[in-house]
Design an enzyme around this catalytic site. Structure first.
Site, PDB file in Angstrom:
ATOM      1  N   ASN A  92      44.492  36.540  61.065  1.00 24.55           N
ATOM      2  CA  ASN A  92      44.050  37.595  60.481  1.00 24.55           C
ATOM      3  C   ASN A  92      42.712  38.032  60.396  1.00 24.55           C
ATOM      4  O   ASN A  92      42.059  37.244  61.197  1.00 24.55           O
ATOM      5  CB  ASN A  92      44.428  37.656  58.886  1.00 24.55           C
ATOM      6  CG  ASN A  92      43.764  36.278  58.218  1.00 24.55           C
ATOM      7  OD1 ASN A  92      42.621  36.325  58.090  1.00 24.55           O
ATOM      8  ND2 ASN A  92      44.737  35.347  57.770  1.00 24.55           N
ATOM      9  N   ASP A 121      50.282  33.188  55.568  1.00 27.24           N
ATOM     10  CA  ASP A 121      51.413  33.002  54.831  1.00 27.24           C
ATOM     11  C   ASP A 121      52.661  32.532  55.441  1.00 27.24           C
ATOM     12  O   ASP A 121      53.396  31.570  55.313  1.00 27.24           O
ATOM     13  CB  ASP A 121      52.143  34.096  54.052  1.00 27.24           C
ATOM     14  CG  ASP A 121      51.197  34.543  53.000  1.00 27.24           C
ATOM     15  OD1 ASP A 121      50.524  33.610  52.207  1.00 27.24           O
ATOM     16  OD2 ASP A 121      50.662  35.818  52.751  1.00 27.24           O
ATOM     17  N   LYS A 177      53.897  29.411  78.002  1.00 31.48           N
ATOM     18  CA  LYS A 177      53.763  30.815  77.747  1.00 31.48           C
ATOM     19  C   LYS A 177      55.269  31.498  77.867  1.00 31.48           C
ATOM     20  O   LYS A 177      55.901  31.193  78.771  1.00 31.48           O
ATOM     21  CB  LYS A 177      52.772  31.179  78.713  1.00 31.48           C
ATOM     22  CG  LYS A 177      52.463  32.798  78.532  1.00 31.48           C
ATOM     23  CD  LYS A 177      51.590  33.300  79.487  1.00 31.48           C
ATOM     24  CE  LYS A 177      51.422  34.887  79.625  1.00 31.48           C
ATOM     25  NZ  LYS A 177      51.036  35.552  80.530  1.00 31.48           N
ATOM     26  N   PRO A 230      52.603  25.829  54.168  1.00 33.81           N
ATOM     27  CA  PRO A 230      52.515  25.204  52.942  1.00 33.81           C
ATOM     28  C   PRO A 230      51.249  26.086  52.062  1.00 33.81           C
ATOM     29  O   PRO A 230      50.586  26.707  52.698  1.00 33.81           O
ATOM     30  CB  PRO A 230      51.716  23.945  53.235  1.00 33.81           C
ATOM     31  CG  PRO A 230      51.133  24.034  54.565  1.00 33.81           C
ATOM     32  CD  PRO A 230      52.201  25.208  55.181  1.00 33.81           C
ATOM     33  N   ASP A 231      51.377  26.342  50.665  1.00 34.94           N
ATOM     34  CA  ASP A 231      50.295  26.921  50.102  1.00 34.94           C
ATOM     35  C   ASP A 231      49.340  25.713  49.559  1.00 34.94           C
ATOM     36  O   ASP A 231      49.508  25.034  48.796  1.00 34.94           O
ATOM     37  CB  ASP A 231      51.168  27.566  48.732  1.00 34.94           C
ATOM     38  CG  ASP A 231      50.237  28.449  48.052  1.00 34.94           C
ATOM     39  OD1 ASP A 231      48.771  27.924  47.765  1.00 34.94           O
ATOM     40  OD2 ASP A 231      50.357  29.404  47.550  1.00 34.94           O
ATOM     41  N   ILE A 232      48.278  25.923  49.984  1.00 34.80           N
ATOM     42  CA  ILE A 232      47.132  24.937  49.881  1.00 34.80           C
ATOM     43  C   ILE A 232      46.656  24.880  48.551  1.00 34.80           C
ATOM     44  O   ILE A 232      46.340  23.972  47.961  1.00 34.80           O
ATOM     45  CB  ILE A 232      45.853  25.177  51.027  1.00 34.80           C
ATOM     46  CG1 ILE A 232      46.487  24.864  52.396  1.00 34.80           C
ATOM     47  CG2 ILE A 232      44.999  24.044  50.543  1.00 34.80           C
ATOM     48  CD1 ILE A 232      45.704  25.542  53.720  1.00 34.80           C
ATOM     49  N   PHE A 292      41.240  32.528  45.453  1.00 38.39           N
ATOM     50  CA  PHE A 292      40.808  34.006  45.671  1.00 38.39           C
ATOM     51  C   PHE A 292      42.203  34.702  45.715  1.00 38.39           C
ATOM     52  O   PHE A 292      43.343  34.092  45.901  1.00 38.39           O
ATOM     53  CB  PHE A 292      40.214  34.173  46.715  1.00 38.39           C
ATOM     54  CG  PHE A 292      38.542  33.937  46.429  1.00 38.39           C
ATOM     55  CD1 PHE A 292      38.070  32.527  46.456  1.00 38.39           C
ATOM     56  CD2 PHE A 292      37.922  34.921  46.892  1.00 38.39           C
ATOM     57  CE1 PHE A 292      36.686  32.661  46.128  1.00 38.39           C
ATOM     58  CE2 PHE A 292      36.407  34.922  46.632  1.00 38.39           C
ATOM     59  CZ  PHE A 292      35.803  33.734  46.181  1.00 38.39           C
ATOM     60  N   LYS A 326      49.033  35.479  40.159  1.00 40.43           N
ATOM     61  CA  LYS A 326      48.643  34.526  41.078  1.00 40.43           C
ATOM     62  C   LYS A 326      48.245  33.293  40.210  1.00 40.43           C
ATOM     63  O   LYS A 326      48.507  32.150  40.581  1.00 40.43           O
ATOM     64  CB  LYS A 326      47.696  35.068  42.062  1.00 40.43           C
ATOM     65  CG  LYS A 326      48.305  35.021  43.426  1.00 40.43           C
ATOM     66  CD  LYS A 326      47.253  35.745  44.486  1.00 40.43           C
ATOM     67  CE  LYS A 326      48.092  36.658  45.189  1.00 40.43           C
ATOM     68  NZ  LYS A 326      47.593  37.320  46.208  1.00 40.43           N
ATOM     69  N   LYS A 363      50.162  30.137  40.911  1.00 38.41           N
ATOM     70  CA  LYS A 363      49.598  28.878  41.791  1.00 38.41           C
ATOM     71  C   LYS A 363      48.842  27.679  40.952  1.00 38.41           C
ATOM     72  O   LYS A 363      48.850  26.689  41.299  1.00 38.41           O
ATOM     73  CB  LYS A 363      48.447  29.457  42.567  1.00 38.41           C
ATOM     74  CG  LYS A 363      48.747  30.768  43.345  1.00 38.41           C
ATOM     75  CD  LYS A 363      48.555  30.299  44.690  1.00 38.41           C
ATOM     76  CE  LYS A 363      48.734  31.701  45.582  1.00 38.41           C
ATOM     77  NZ  LYS A 363      48.622  31.505  46.954  1.00 38.41           N
TER      78      LYS A 363
HETATM   79  N1  CTP Z   1      46.347  30.239  49.592  1.00 43.41           N
HETATM   80  C1  CTP Z   1      46.320  29.111  50.128  1.00 43.41           C
HETATM   81  N2  CTP Z   1      47.482  28.610  51.089  1.00 43.41           N
HETATM   82  C2  CTP Z   1      48.424  29.776  51.486  1.00 43.41           C
HETATM   83  C3  CTP Z   1      48.460  30.803  50.914  1.00 43.41           C
HETATM   84  C4  CTP Z   1      47.264  31.457  49.994  1.00 43.41           C
HETATM   85  O1  CTP Z   1      45.751  28.160  49.891  1.00 43.41           O
HETATM   86  N3  CTP Z   1      49.267  29.329  52.082  1.00 43.41           N
HETATM   87  C5  CTP Z   1      45.217  30.499  48.630  1.00 43.41           C
HETATM   88  C6  CTP Z   1      44.210  31.326  49.262  1.00 43.41           C
HETATM   89  O2  CTP Z   1      43.138  30.722  49.837  1.00 43.41           O
HETATM   90  C7  CTP Z   1      43.951  32.179  48.086  1.00 43.41           C
HETATM   91  C8  CTP Z   1      45.133  32.451  47.234  1.00 43.41           C
HETATM   92  O3  CTP Z   1      45.920  31.454  47.512  1.00 43.41           O
HETATM   93  O4  CTP Z   1      42.815  31.358  47.266  1.00 43.41           O
HETATM   94  C9  CTP Z   1      45.641  33.704  47.195  1.00 43.41           C
HETATM   95  O5  CTP Z   1      45.982  34.065  48.519  1.00 43.41           O
HETATM   96  P1  CTP Z   1      46.418  35.517  48.861  1.00 43.41           P
HETATM   97  O6  CTP Z   1      46.677  35.399  50.220  1.00 43.41           O
HETATM   98  O7  CTP Z   1      45.680  36.569  48.156  1.00 43.41           O
HETATM   99  O8  CTP Z   1      47.835  35.296  48.087  1.00 43.41           O
HETATM  100  P2  CTP Z   1      49.249  35.013  48.449  1.00 43.41           P
HETATM  101  O9  CTP Z   1      49.429  33.512  48.156  1.00 43.41           O
HETATM  102  O10 CTP Z   1      49.413  35.114  49.957  1.00 43.41           O
HETATM  103  O11 CTP Z   1      50.211  35.956  47.823  1.00 43.41           O
HETATM  104  P3  CTP Z   1      50.633  37.245  48.006  1.00 43.41           P
HETATM  105  O12 CTP Z   1      51.242  37.343  49.712  1.00 43.41           O
HETATM  106  O13 CTP Z   1      51.578  37.789  47.023  1.00 43.41           O
HETATM  107  O14 CTP Z   1      49.317  38.380  48.090  1.00 43.41           O
END
Ligand code: CTP
Length: 399
Positions: free
Chosen positions: A211, A279, A289, A306-308, A326, A340, A344
């Site tokens: 991104n 995500d 390739k 994983p969601d950190i 954030f 959120k 979270k």
């Molecule tokens: N974050 C994270 N790990 C992930 C996704 C998000 O640690 N896999 C953290 C980001 O660093 C940020 C927060 O979660 O602090 C929110 O990130 P954001 O991209 O806005 O949210 P998402 O979890 O992707 O939710 P959505 O798709 O509903 O916007």
């Protein structure tokens, strides 16, 4: 101001002439330099020109009895706030990385208990040689701060990384390091984890999903926290930014690597998740390739990363006392941020509207969402957001 003093080690490279300008710039900014001129350095600039600018004796020979009588090498290494090596030649870097001490410059580098800053200068092939890169990474791990090298045309006629940073940039880094020490230190002894930048999820050896995150906001926060005295571990995805001064910077690519580097940084007093973590990642990353075939575009199956932020918020006994996330939103910012926060399990969400030019830009307008309420901050530079957030973190951690 005049009690600010650095020790400048001038190595043997064509860039040594730039160090003369550095001495003048520092003097203008109220920082005095005492110089060590290596034997090779003296082939490029003379002790007389260096000494005229530093208005001091120039130190050159480890075994000079007069030098030792005036100021021994141990004392010399500790007589300054900071040791700056410019130009840092491949040879000086190699000695410092391996603890070799066979002349005044290398002995001083081994004996010093002060922070060390290096401005490398060498031929591009020498810089890119695995041996120099190995030494560079070892020195980074030892806590040496690097300025440059810059990319560009070299005196030897080649082009690429290896040019010494401009004296103005080295001077600015030196002044920054003074600022870092001058500002109050409410976070001394605290450990803070910061994530920044995008993550990169490989599809095959040459393609990836990522991104537009530039890492600027996360890096600014890491730097601001370090300025308040915190030990900061910055875990960053691929960005085009230099390691912030005084921050332990760990570079990763994927979300899974980022999570592992964060977990390895626990325990921490606080965590600030600024990274734009992808995500999803491709379910499988092809070893080779992916080739164009007759069947049209290949389907890309995605799986969730994983969601950190959530993982750190739910880390049980290891959970940092304060976890800040954030939220990058393009609509209904406050409502999304509140959901959120709950989803979270973090303590604060710093929410911003990224529908404009926030990503990659230098300014930001944020709101802080806590269980206790919402606080709106005015539109300001990312560095100002970072400073204010760091101050609030310091307050929350009990200063
Ligand atoms: N974050 C994270 N790990 C992930 C996704 C998000 O640690 N896999 C953290 C980001 O660093 C940020 C927060 O979660 O602090 C929110 O990130 P954001 O991209 O806005 O949210 P998402 O979890 O992707 O939710 P959505 O798709 O509903 O916007």
């Amino acid at each position: 101001m005049t009690d600010r003093r650095i020790l400048l080690v001038i190595g043997g490279g064509i860039a040594a002439y730039k160090s003369l300008l550095l001495i003048r710039l520092l003097a203008k900014a109220g920082v005095r330099a005492r110089a060590i001129l290596t034997k090779a350095g003296a082939e490029f600039v003379t002790p007389l020109s260096v000494g005229s600018l530093t208005e001091d004796k120039v130190y050159a020979d480890l075994f000079s009895l007069t030098d030792e009588a005036e100021m021994g090498h141990i004392e010399l290494s500790r007589s300054a706030d900071l040791v700056v090596v410019a130009p840092a030649t491949a040879d000086l870097m190699a000695k410092a990385a391996n603890g070799i001490a066979n002349d005044l410059a290398s002995t001083t580098l081994l004996a010093t208990d002060k922070p060390v800053m290096m401005a490398p200068a060498m031929n591009v092939r020498m810089w890119l040689h695995p041996a120099t890169q190995r030494n560079y990474h070892r020195l980074l791990a030892d806590g040496v701060h690097f300025v440059g090298p810059d990319d560009g045309a070299m005196a030897c006629g080649e082009f690429g990384p290896g040019r010494m940073a401009e004296p103005e940039d080295i001077c600015a880094e030196i002044l920054k390091s003074y600022d870092a020490r001058a500002i109050g230190q409410p976070l001394t002894g605290r450990r803070v984890l910061v994530t920044a930048g995008p993550t990169l999820e490989a599809l095959d050896p040459v393609r990836f999903i990522s991104n537009r995150s530039s890492g600027k906001q996360g890096f600014a926060i890491a730097e601001a926290l370090a300025r308040l005295g915190a030990h900061v571990r910055l875990v960053s995805g691929p960005v085009a930014l230099a390691d912030p001064f005084g921050v332990e910077t760990v570079r990763v690519e994927s979300a899974r690597e980022m999570l592992a580097a964060c977990e390895a940084g626990l325990p921490a007093d606080a965590a600030v998740c600024v990274a734009a973590v992808a995500d999803w990642r491709p379910e499988a990353s092809a070893v080779r390739k992916i080739k164009k075939g007759a069947d049209g575009p290949p389907p890309i199956a995605l799986t969730e990363n994983p969601d950190i932020l959530a993982a750190l918020s739910k880390a049980g006994k290891k959970r940092p006392r304060l976890v800040v996330g954030f939220a990058a939103e393009t609509n209904d910012v406050e409502a999304h941020a509140k959901s959120k926060l709950a989803r979270k399990g973090c303590d604060w969400i710093v929410a911003n509207d990224v529908s404009g030019d926030v990503m990659g830009g230098d300014a930001n307008e944020v709101m802080i969402v806590r269980a206790s309420g919402v606080e709106r901050w005015p539109h300001m530079a990312k560095s100002a957001v970072a400073g204010r957030l760091a101050a609030e973190i310091a307050t929350a951690l009990g200063h």
